[in-house]
Design a protein around this motif. Structure first.
Motif: not given
Length: 275
Positions: A172-173, A98, A104, A101, A114, A109
């Motif tokens: 993963t964000v 994450g 992104l 992020s 997370f 999100r």
């Protein structure tokens, strides 16, 4: 997207050891003409939130086609993922925790914490844990040098994502840093204190309204001020260059004056424009 030959580095390595130099060396060994920009190596050890803030501020300033490497990786040597992500603006290289992020889309999100998220159309990612570009000997404790750097150098030199690892569809964000503001009110925290002592809050300036006040350290600070100097000897609140509301004191440290630091709570309230 066309590579522009720029690699940025954000790490928690500090400058007391040879780690940053080794990271530079690994990049330059792959391509001696790369342009390397150090965003920061002063991220507190393992502090993902601090890394997210710094990368959120820095990455949009770079030209399209830059490669952004973020090595804040307390899980190095474990089974955590390691990814390279291609967006419309840049490549992101780092742990799949994450911490990437900031590069992104907000739509990926979660509201808090997370989550695993499927990459939307236009984004691609590769698992680089078994990259064919790895160093001859891979240290279990320095994946930044031995895995991330060769991948970043390859991407910055024009090689495609398919050359660095196996394609994956999920990453993963982390939740956005900004705290919600509803009807002019919100509860947030200090995201960052810069070297001037400005305390940057988690409230987006665009959400704060035409007239507001921030409660921090048991004191109330009025905003928005027109400049740092507008408050004279008093702490003021104003939009920061990062887009968040910051607390500032002309020729002094607002953080020290208020007795606040990173992570401390702050509150935002609407006020009458004449108050």
């Amino acid at each position: 997207m066309r590579a522009c030959g720029i690699v940025t580095l954000t790490t928690d390595f500090g400058l007391d050891d040879a780690y940053v130099a080794q990271l530079h060396g690994a990049l330059l060994r792959s391509n001696p003409v790369l342009r390397i920009v150090d965003v920061s190596h002063a991220v507190p050890p393992g502090d993902a939130a601090a890394a997210l803030f710094l990368s959120e501020c820095a990455w949009p300033a770079f030209p399209v086609g830059a490669v952004h490497v973020l090595v804040v990786d307390p899980g190095v040597g474990s089974d955590r993922g390691l990814v390279a992500i291609e967006t419309a603006q840049a490549w992101l290289v780092g742990p799949d925790t994450g911490v990437l992020s900031s590069g992104l889309p907000a739509s990926m999100r979660p509201a808090a914490g997370f989550a695993r998220a499927t990459l939307p159309s236009g984004l691609r990612a590769a698992d680089i844990r078994e990259t064919p570009l790895a160093a001859t000997e891979v240290s279990r404790t320095f994946h930044g040098r031995d895995l991330m750097a060769p991948v970043a150098a390859a991407l910055a030199s024009g090689r495609g994502l398919e050359a660095v690892g196996r394609a994956v569809s999920e990453v993963t964000v982390a939740a956005p840093l900004a705290s919600p503001v509803i009807d002019g009110a919100g509860e947030g925290r200090i995201l960052h204190v810069d070297r001037f002592g400005n305390a940057i809050t988690s409230f987006r300036a665009s959400d704060a309204g035409a007239a507001f006040e921030v409660e921090a350290g048991g004191r109330t600070v009025l905003g928005p001020a027109a400049s740092y100097a507008a408050g004279g000897t008093e702490v003021v609140a104003l939009p920061s260059s990062s887009g968040y509301v910051e607390l500032a004191l002309a020729n002094g440290s607002a953080a020290e004056a208020l007795g606040v630091g990173r992570g401390d709570p702050v509150r935002l309230r609407r006020r009458n424009s004449g108050g």
